[in-house]
Design a protein around this motif. Structure first.
Motif, PDB file in Angstrom:
ATOM      1  N   VAL A 226      75.491 -34.614  52.069  1.00  0.00           N
ATOM      2  CA  VAL A 226      74.971 -35.761  51.319  1.00  0.00           C
ATOM      3  C   VAL A 226      73.837 -35.323  50.396  1.00  0.00           C
ATOM      4  CG1 VAL A 226      73.820 -38.008  51.522  1.00  0.00           C
ATOM      5  CG2 VAL A 226      75.714 -37.410  53.074  1.00  0.00           C
ATOM      6  N   TYR A 227      73.030 -34.365  50.836  1.00  0.00           N
ATOM      7  CA  TYR A 227      71.942 -33.882  49.992  1.00  0.00           C
ATOM      8  C   TYR A 227      72.496 -33.242  48.718  1.00  0.00           C
ATOM      9  CZ  TYR A 227      69.029 -34.690  54.090  1.00  0.00           C
ATOM     10  OH  TYR A 227      68.396 -35.267  55.144  1.00  0.00           O
ATOM     11  N   VAL A 228      73.630 -32.551  48.836  1.00  0.00           N
ATOM     12  CA  VAL A 228      74.263 -31.966  47.651  1.00  0.00           C
ATOM     13  C   VAL A 228      74.682 -33.079  46.695  1.00  0.00           C
ATOM     14  CG1 VAL A 228      76.176 -30.553  46.794  1.00  0.00           C
ATOM     15  CG2 VAL A 228      75.009 -29.915  48.912  1.00  0.00           C
ATOM     16  N   ARG A 229      75.228 -34.164  47.226  1.00  0.00           N
ATOM     17  CA  ARG A 229      75.607 -35.308  46.386  1.00  0.00           C
ATOM     18  C   ARG A 229      74.373 -35.892  45.709  1.00  0.00           C
ATOM     19  NH1 ARG A 229      77.514 -39.359  49.855  1.00  0.00           N
ATOM     20  NH2 ARG A 229      75.595 -40.518  49.552  1.00  0.00           N
ATOM     21  N   TRP A 230      73.283 -36.058  46.466  1.00  0.00           N
ATOM     22  CA  TRP A 230      72.063 -36.604  45.873  1.00  0.00           C
ATOM     23  C   TRP A 230      71.524 -35.676  44.790  1.00  0.00           C
ATOM     24  CZ3 TRP A 230      69.317 -38.072  51.088  1.00  0.00           C
ATOM     25  CH2 TRP A 230      69.864 -39.250  51.587  1.00  0.00           C
ATOM     26  N   ILE A 231      71.585 -34.371  45.011  1.00  0.00           N
ATOM     27  CA  ILE A 231      71.148 -33.406  43.989  1.00  0.00           C
ATOM     28  C   ILE A 231      71.982 -33.582  42.723  1.00  0.00           C
ATOM     29  CG2 ILE A 231      71.219 -30.935  43.426  1.00  0.00           C
ATOM     30  CD1 ILE A 231      70.261 -30.476  46.383  1.00  0.00           C
ATOM     31  N   ASN A 232      73.291 -33.660  42.893  1.00  0.00           N
ATOM     32  CA  ASN A 232      74.186 -33.852  41.757  1.00  0.00           C
ATOM     33  C   ASN A 232      73.885 -35.171  41.041  1.00  0.00           C
ATOM     34  OD1 ASN A 232      76.763 -33.131  40.254  1.00  0.00           O
ATOM     35  ND2 ASN A 232      77.265 -35.153  41.052  1.00  0.00           N
ATOM     36  N   ASP A 233      73.785 -36.248  41.806  1.00  0.00           N
ATOM     37  CA  ASP A 233      73.549 -37.557  41.202  1.00  0.00           C
ATOM     38  C   ASP A 233      72.168 -37.635  40.540  1.00  0.00           C
ATOM     39  OD1 ASP A 233      76.060 -38.226  42.138  1.00  0.00           O
ATOM     40  OD2 ASP A 233      75.326 -39.557  43.730  1.00  0.00           O
ATOM     41  N   GLY A 234      71.165 -37.026  41.146  1.00  0.00           N
ATOM     42  CA  GLY A 234      69.830 -36.987  40.540  1.00  0.00           C
ATOM     43  C   GLY A 234      69.823 -36.212  39.235  1.00  0.00           C
ATOM     44  N   ALA A 235      70.552 -35.089  39.206  1.00  0.00           N
ATOM     45  CA  ALA A 235      70.649 -34.299  37.974  1.00  0.00           C
ATOM     46  C   ALA A 235      71.325 -35.105  36.875  1.00  0.00           C
ATOM     47  CB  ALA A 235      71.408 -32.997  38.241  1.00  0.00           C
ATOM     48  N   TRP A 236      72.402 -35.822  37.236  1.00  0.00           N
ATOM     49  CA  TRP A 236      73.092 -36.637  36.230  1.00  0.00           C
ATOM     50  C   TRP A 236      72.210 -37.766  35.720  1.00  0.00           C
ATOM     51  CZ3 TRP A 236      76.382 -35.974  32.756  1.00  0.00           C
ATOM     52  CH2 TRP A 236      77.470 -35.127  32.919  1.00  0.00           C
ATOM     53  N   GLU A 237      71.494 -38.426  36.615  1.00  0.00           N
ATOM     54  CA  GLU A 237      70.592 -39.497  36.161  1.00  0.00           C
ATOM     55  C   GLU A 237      69.559 -38.943  35.186  1.00  0.00           C
ATOM     56  OE1 GLU A 237      68.897 -42.279  38.873  1.00  0.00           O
ATOM     57  OE2 GLU A 237      70.746 -42.431  40.045  1.00  0.00           O
ATOM     58  N   HIS A 238      69.023 -37.757  35.513  1.00  0.00           N
ATOM     59  CA  HIS A 238      68.044 -37.141  34.622  1.00  0.00           C
ATOM     60  C   HIS A 238      68.683 -36.799  33.278  1.00  0.00           C
ATOM     61  CE1 HIS A 238      65.270 -33.630  33.493  1.00  0.00           C
ATOM     62  NE2 HIS A 238      64.669 -34.757  33.165  1.00  0.00           N
ATOM     63  N   SER A 239      69.867 -36.198  33.314  1.00  0.00           N
ATOM     64  CA  SER A 239      70.553 -35.848  32.067  1.00  0.00           C
ATOM     65  C   SER A 239      70.778 -37.087  31.203  1.00  0.00           C
ATOM     66  CB  SER A 239      71.895 -35.171  32.358  1.00  0.00           C
ATOM     67  OG  SER A 239      71.683 -33.865  32.846  1.00  0.00           O
ATOM     68  N   LYS A 240      71.221 -38.166  31.824  1.00  0.00           N
ATOM     69  CA  LYS A 240      71.447 -39.410  31.066  1.00  0.00           C
ATOM     70  C   LYS A 240      70.152 -39.910  30.444  1.00  0.00           C
ATOM     71  CE  LYS A 240      74.329 -41.043  34.452  1.00  0.00           C
ATOM     72  NZ  LYS A 240      74.989 -42.086  35.242  1.00  0.00           N
ATOM     73  N   SER A 241      69.039 -39.784  31.186  1.00  0.00           N
ATOM     74  CA  SER A 241      67.755 -40.238  30.641  1.00  0.00           C
ATOM     75  C   SER A 241      67.323 -39.408  29.438  1.00  0.00           C
ATOM     76  CB  SER A 241      66.663 -40.212  31.724  1.00  0.00           C
ATOM     77  OG  SER A 241      66.179 -38.901  31.939  1.00  0.00           O
ATOM     78  N   LEU A 242      67.856 -38.192  29.343  1.00  0.00           N
ATOM     79  CA  LEU A 242      67.557 -37.302  28.221  1.00  0.00           C
ATOM     80  C   LEU A 242      68.540 -37.483  27.063  1.00  0.00           C
ATOM     81  CD1 LEU A 242      66.834 -34.051  30.287  1.00  0.00           C
ATOM     82  CD2 LEU A 242      65.150 -35.546  29.176  1.00  0.00           C
ATOM     83  N   GLY A 243      69.472 -38.436  27.204  1.00  0.00           N
ATOM     84  CA  GLY A 243      70.468 -38.675  26.164  1.00  0.00           C
ATOM     85  C   GLY A 243      71.666 -37.752  26.259  1.00  0.00           C
ATOM     86  N   LEU A 244      71.817 -37.075  27.393  1.00  0.00           N
ATOM     87  CA  LEU A 244      72.917 -36.133  27.569  1.00  0.00           C
ATOM     88  C   LEU A 244      73.856 -36.631  28.674  1.00  0.00           C
ATOM     89  CD1 LEU A 244      70.812 -32.885  27.181  1.00  0.00           C
ATOM     90  CD2 LEU A 244      72.530 -33.744  25.586  1.00  0.00           C
ATOM     91  N   ASP A 245      74.526 -37.743  28.383  1.00  0.00           N
ATOM     92  CA  ASP A 245      75.500 -38.281  29.323  1.00  0.00           C
ATOM     93  C   ASP A 245      76.860 -37.621  29.068  1.00  0.00           C
ATOM     94  OD1 ASP A 245      76.395 -39.484  26.972  1.00  0.00           O
ATOM     95  OD2 ASP A 245      75.865 -41.496  27.606  1.00  0.00           O
ATOM     96  N   PHE A 246      77.872 -38.017  29.847  1.00  0.00           N
ATOM     97  CA  PHE A 246      79.165 -37.342  29.698  1.00  0.00           C
ATOM     98  C   PHE A 246      79.809 -37.639  28.352  1.00  0.00           C
ATOM     99  CE2 PHE A 246      83.332 -35.700  30.695  1.00  0.00           C
ATOM    100  CZ  PHE A 246      82.989 -34.538  31.354  1.00  0.00           C
ATOM    101  N   GLU A 247      79.530 -38.799  27.794  1.00  0.00           N
ATOM    102  CA  GLU A 247      80.041 -39.104  26.456  1.00  0.00           C
ATOM    103  C   GLU A 247      79.493 -38.099  25.438  1.00  0.00           C
ATOM    104  OE1 GLU A 247      82.501 -40.734  23.885  1.00  0.00           O
ATOM    105  OE2 GLU A 247      82.381 -41.395  25.964  1.00  0.00           O
TER     106      GLU A 247
END
Length: 147
Positions: free
Chosen positions: A33-54
């Protein structure tokens, strides 16, 4: 509530409530679960930087995990909320970047996990390594002293 003593200043912080499905036979959050949280936290941060999957699709560029290093310090328990802090710790401006993570219990501030993840940039259309676009060089600024 005790504020966590973050390992470095100005983290991006995501919050994750422990769910029943996160609990394993030992009665605490399972290590995966910690690996999932790490992944999800990284994605949230990336999105906040304007770097979402789109944006990744538009640039035909993405980052993939090359290596996770995880040190488990304490266990999250049912009913707790985990705060996942992340910082960009390296960006070579070519093909590699790294993140640091610190996961803390929201109520006590105790550190549960420290992690370090290395990423490589790939072309989404081929899956092959590629030089990072300027948007990654500028969008993933180093926030932590050099690795």
């Amino acid at each position: 509530m005790t504020a966590p003593a973050w390992d470095h200043e100005n983290p991006y912080v995501a919050s994750f409530k422990v769910q029943d499905a996160d609990i394993d036979a030992f009665g605490h959050v399972n290590n995966a679960v910690y690996v999932r949280w790490i992944n999800d936290g990284a994605w949230e941060h990336s999105k906040s930087l304007g770097l979402d999957f789109e944006k990744y699709r538009e640039l035909d560029s993405g980052v993939i995990v090359v290596r996770h290093e995880i040190d488990y310090k304490s266990s999250a328990m049912p009913g707790e909320t985990a705060l996942v802090a992340t910082w960009i710790s390296a960006n070579d401006g070519r093909v590699r970047l790294s993140r640091r993570f610190q996961i803390c219990d929201e109520a006590t501030g105790r550190t549960l996990v420290r992690a370090h993840t290395n990423f490589a940039v790939i072309a989404l259309t081929s899956g092959r390594p590629r030089r990072m676009p300027q948007e990654f060089i500028e969008g993933y600024p180093v926030m932590w002293p050099a690795d």
